[in-house]
Enzyme design. Sequence first.
Site, mmCIF file in Angstrom:
data_model
loop_
_atom_site.group_PDB
_atom_site.id
_atom_site.type_symbol
_atom_site.label_atom_id
_atom_site.label_comp_id
_atom_site.label_asym_id
_atom_site.label_seq_id
_atom_site.Cartn_x
_atom_site.Cartn_y
_atom_site.Cartn_z
ATOM 1 N N GLY A 59 0.828 -1.215 0.000
ATOM 2 C CA GLY A 59 0.000 0.000 0.000
ATOM 3 C C GLY A 59 0.853 1.253 0.000
ATOM 4 O O GLY A 59 0.467 2.285 0.554
ATOM 5 N N GLY A 100 -1.356 7.387 1.059
ATOM 6 C CA GLY A 100 -1.745 7.427 2.461
ATOM 7 C C GLY A 100 -0.682 6.940 3.437
ATOM 8 O O GLY A 100 0.480 7.359 3.393
ATOM 9 N N ARG A 156 -0.475 0.957 -8.438
ATOM 10 C CA ARG A 156 -0.167 2.142 -9.260
ATOM 11 C C ARG A 156 1.343 2.371 -9.334
ATOM 12 O O ARG A 156 1.944 3.025 -8.472
ATOM 13 C CB ARG A 156 -0.896 3.361 -8.692
ATOM 14 C CG ARG A 156 -2.402 3.322 -8.967
ATOM 15 C CD ARG A 156 -3.149 4.392 -8.247
ATOM 16 N NE ARG A 156 -3.208 4.153 -6.812
ATOM 17 C CZ ARG A 156 -3.815 4.966 -5.934
ATOM 18 N NH1 ARG A 156 -4.401 6.062 -6.355
ATOM 19 N NH2 ARG A 156 -3.829 4.675 -4.645
ATOM 20 N N TYR A 211 -16.088 -4.276 6.813
ATOM 21 C CA TYR A 211 -14.774 -3.663 7.079
ATOM 22 C C TYR A 211 -14.342 -3.955 8.519
ATOM 23 O O TYR A 211 -13.196 -4.340 8.769
ATOM 24 C CB TYR A 211 -14.829 -2.152 6.819
ATOM 25 C CG TYR A 211 -13.506 -1.459 7.094
ATOM 26 C CD1 TYR A 211 -12.377 -1.753 6.328
ATOM 27 C CD2 TYR A 211 -13.379 -0.526 8.125
ATOM 28 C CE1 TYR A 211 -11.161 -1.125 6.594
ATOM 29 C CE2 TYR A 211 -12.176 0.102 8.392
ATOM 30 C CZ TYR A 211 -11.066 -0.205 7.622
ATOM 31 O OH TYR A 211 -9.857 0.406 7.878
ATOM 32 N N PRO A 227 -5.247 2.978 13.816
ATOM 33 C CA PRO A 227 -5.661 4.390 13.832
ATOM 34 C C PRO A 227 -7.172 4.571 13.803
ATOM 35 O O PRO A 227 -7.907 3.711 13.317
ATOM 36 C CB PRO A 227 -5.054 4.950 12.537
ATOM 37 C CG PRO A 227 -4.267 3.853 11.912
ATOM 38 C CD PRO A 227 -4.750 2.580 12.500
ATOM 39 N N GLY A 228 -7.573 5.747 14.286
ATOM 40 C CA GLY A 228 -8.923 6.242 14.052
ATOM 41 C C GLY A 228 -8.948 6.968 12.710
ATOM 42 O O GLY A 228 -8.369 6.484 11.737
ATOM 43 N N VAL A 256 -8.015 9.044 9.722
ATOM 44 C CA VAL A 256 -6.801 9.572 9.088
ATOM 45 C C VAL A 256 -7.186 10.097 7.712
ATOM 46 O O VAL A 256 -7.811 9.364 6.929
ATOM 47 C CB VAL A 256 -5.737 8.461 8.879
ATOM 48 C CG1 VAL A 256 -4.398 9.067 8.517
ATOM 49 C CG2 VAL A 256 -5.634 7.541 10.084
ATOM 50 N N PHE A 261 -8.469 6.967 1.639
ATOM 51 C CA PHE A 261 -9.329 5.890 2.153
ATOM 52 C C PHE A 261 -10.819 6.149 1.908
ATOM 53 O O PHE A 261 -11.532 5.273 1.410
ATOM 54 C CB PHE A 261 -9.041 5.723 3.657
ATOM 55 C CG PHE A 261 -9.832 4.653 4.335
ATOM 56 C CD1 PHE A 261 -9.428 3.327 4.289
ATOM 57 C CD2 PHE A 261 -10.993 4.965 5.034
ATOM 58 C CE1 PHE A 261 -10.160 2.332 4.933
ATOM 59 C CE2 PHE A 261 -11.731 3.981 5.675
ATOM 60 C CZ PHE A 261 -11.310 2.666 5.624
HETATM 61 N N1 LIG Z 1 -7.525 6.318 6.642
HETATM 62 C C1 LIG Z 1 -8.054 5.888 7.766
HETATM 63 O O1 LIG Z 1 -8.888 6.578 8.398
HETATM 64 C C2 LIG Z 1 -7.633 4.542 8.327
HETATM 65 C C3 LIG Z 1 -7.964 4.281 9.668
HETATM 66 C C4 LIG Z 1 -7.598 3.055 10.221
HETATM 67 C C5 LIG Z 1 -6.947 2.127 9.452
HETATM 68 N N2 LIG Z 1 -6.640 2.390 8.154
HETATM 69 C C6 LIG Z 1 -5.957 1.339 7.396
HETATM 70 O O2 LIG Z 1 -4.716 1.844 6.937
HETATM 71 C C7 LIG Z 1 -4.325 1.154 5.751
HETATM 72 C C8 LIG Z 1 -3.906 2.166 4.696
HETATM 73 O O3 LIG Z 1 -5.040 2.963 4.356
HETATM 74 P P1 LIG Z 1 -4.894 4.484 3.899
HETATM 75 O O4 LIG Z 1 -5.714 5.295 4.815
HETATM 76 O O5 LIG Z 1 -3.465 4.799 3.689
HETATM 77 O O6 LIG Z 1 -5.708 4.415 2.507
HETATM 78 P P2 LIG Z 1 -5.269 4.793 0.997
HETATM 79 O O7 LIG Z 1 -4.674 6.147 0.956
HETATM 80 O O8 LIG Z 1 -6.488 4.523 0.183
HETATM 81 O O9 LIG Z 1 -4.138 3.712 0.670
HETATM 82 C C9 LIG Z 1 -4.450 2.354 0.456
HETATM 83 C C10 LIG Z 1 -3.276 1.657 -0.180
HETATM 84 O O10 LIG Z 1 -3.612 0.268 -0.356
HETATM 85 C C11 LIG Z 1 -3.275 -0.114 -1.683
HETATM 86 N N3 LIG Z 1 -4.163 -1.184 -2.167
HETATM 87 C C12 LIG Z 1 -5.522 -1.231 -2.082
HETATM 88 N N4 LIG Z 1 -5.965 -2.321 -2.723
HETATM 89 C C13 LIG Z 1 -4.873 -2.966 -3.216
HETATM 90 C C14 LIG Z 1 -4.687 -4.135 -4.002
HETATM 91 N N5 LIG Z 1 -5.718 -4.903 -4.396
HETATM 92 N N6 LIG Z 1 -3.423 -4.503 -4.339
HETATM 93 C C15 LIG Z 1 -2.362 -3.750 -3.954
HETATM 94 N N7 LIG Z 1 -2.469 -2.634 -3.205
HETATM 95 C C16 LIG Z 1 -3.727 -2.245 -2.863
HETATM 96 C C17 LIG Z 1 -3.449 1.158 -2.517
HETATM 97 O O11 LIG Z 1 -2.607 1.104 -3.664
HETATM 98 P P3 LIG Z 1 -3.083 0.964 -5.203
HETATM 99 O O12 LIG Z 1 -4.479 1.528 -5.298
HETATM 100 O O13 LIG Z 1 -2.054 1.734 -5.977
HETATM 101 O O14 LIG Z 1 -3.008 -0.499 -5.469
HETATM 102 C C18 LIG Z 1 -2.915 2.210 -1.551
HETATM 103 O O15 LIG Z 1 -1.518 2.311 -1.658
HETATM 104 C C19 LIG Z 1 -5.518 0.286 5.358
HETATM 105 O O16 LIG Z 1 -5.279 -1.032 5.792
HETATM 106 C C20 LIG Z 1 -6.673 0.897 6.141
HETATM 107 O O17 LIG Z 1 -7.672 -0.050 6.412
HETATM 108 C C21 LIG Z 1 -6.968 3.588 7.584
#
Ligand SMILES: NC(=O)c1ccc[n+]([C@@H]2O[C@H](COP(=O)([O-])OP(=O)(O)OC[C@H]3O[C@@H](n4cnc5c(N)ncnc54)[C@H](OP(=O)(O)O)[C@@H]3O)[C@@H](O)[C@H]2O)c1
Length: 251
Positions: free
Chosen positions: A8, A12, A34, A151, A181-182, A184, A188
């Site tokens: 990922g 983010g 990507r 989720y 995290p909460g 962010v 996402f």
């Molecule tokens: N944002 C929040 O509020 C929050 C809170 C708690 C936990 N989290 C967790 O933190 C983690 C990162 O989330 P984020 O907030 O950084 O979201 P994000 O900005 O949407 O980043 C998600 C990342 O996951 C990759 N990804 C998604 N599907 C994929 C696939 N099929 N194959 C390969 N890569 C994939 C995306 O890359 P590509 O699209 O380029 O493949 C991207 O790099 C996640 O596990 C999320 O559940 C987020």
Amino acid sequence: MRTAFITGASSGIGEATARALAARGLHLTLLARREDRLQALAESLAKAHGTRSRIVALDVRDAAGLARLAKAEPDLFAPDVLVNSAGLARGTEPLQEGNPDEWDEVIDVNVKALLRITRLCLPAMLRRGSGHVVMLGSTAGHWVYPGGAVYCASKHAVRAITEGLRMDVHGSGVRVTSVDPGLVETEFSEVRFRGDKERAAKVYQGYQPLTAADVAETIAWCVEQPAHVNVQDVVVMPTAQASVTMVKRSG
Ligand SMILES: NC(=O)c1ccc[n+]([C@@H]2O[C@H](COP(=O)([O-])OP(=O)(O)OC[C@H]3O[C@@H](n4cnc5c(N)ncnc54)[C@H](OP(=O)(O)O)[C@@H]3O)[C@@H](O)[C@H]2O)c1
């Protein structure tokens, strides 16, 4: 030379973690779909810190592709640190209106791919007697909210996997941490709302959410502890958030 494998990494928290660990001298494997984003990140880290990055442009659901890569380039799967950040949510519809294909995507990425990639990296860590697996859990692994059944189930699964893995590798020297995290502000919500930027922006309005860099610094802190210290779980929320459903917004 210390190395980290970050899934990922194109966006983010994963991208910010790449920046935080590169600044601390780690060399990186960056995985996401990507490739252009990974390339740009690798170039900027090389310039800023002299980081050597290897890019893996792959869908984490591609089990055969991962297996082929592990066979062709086993050293990729022998990092000092693995950060499992690839993950997503889709929609907030009640379960009875949910789309089973989207459930598959969420569970395949958040749970099955995380398991598979961790499984690929563990043998080298166990052979060495050192290594650190960092899971991106979530407050959704501690609480459930309406419209979040699938989720939250996936993040409860990550929590169980983290606890189970910690017991399975107990005594090996391998560390296992969950950073949960909460809210962010990343891509996402845009992914969750299937590209609806306006709706996504509303999630972060009226209070100060965490940034991806806030979470990355937490991850880096866990990773930089001495080898005898294993930070098991960190729950980190914006000050304006008290639980998964309680957010103090202005206006
Ligand atoms: N944002 C929040 O509020 C929050 C809170 C708690 C936990 N989290 C967790 O933190 C983690 C990162 O989330 P984020 O907030 O950084 O979201 P994000 O900005 O949407 O980043 C998600 C990342 O996951 C990759 N990804 C998604 N599907 C994929 C696939 N099929 N194959 C390969 N890569 C994939 C995306 O890359 P590509 O699209 O380029 O493949 C991207 O790099 C996640 O596990 C999320 O559940 C987020």
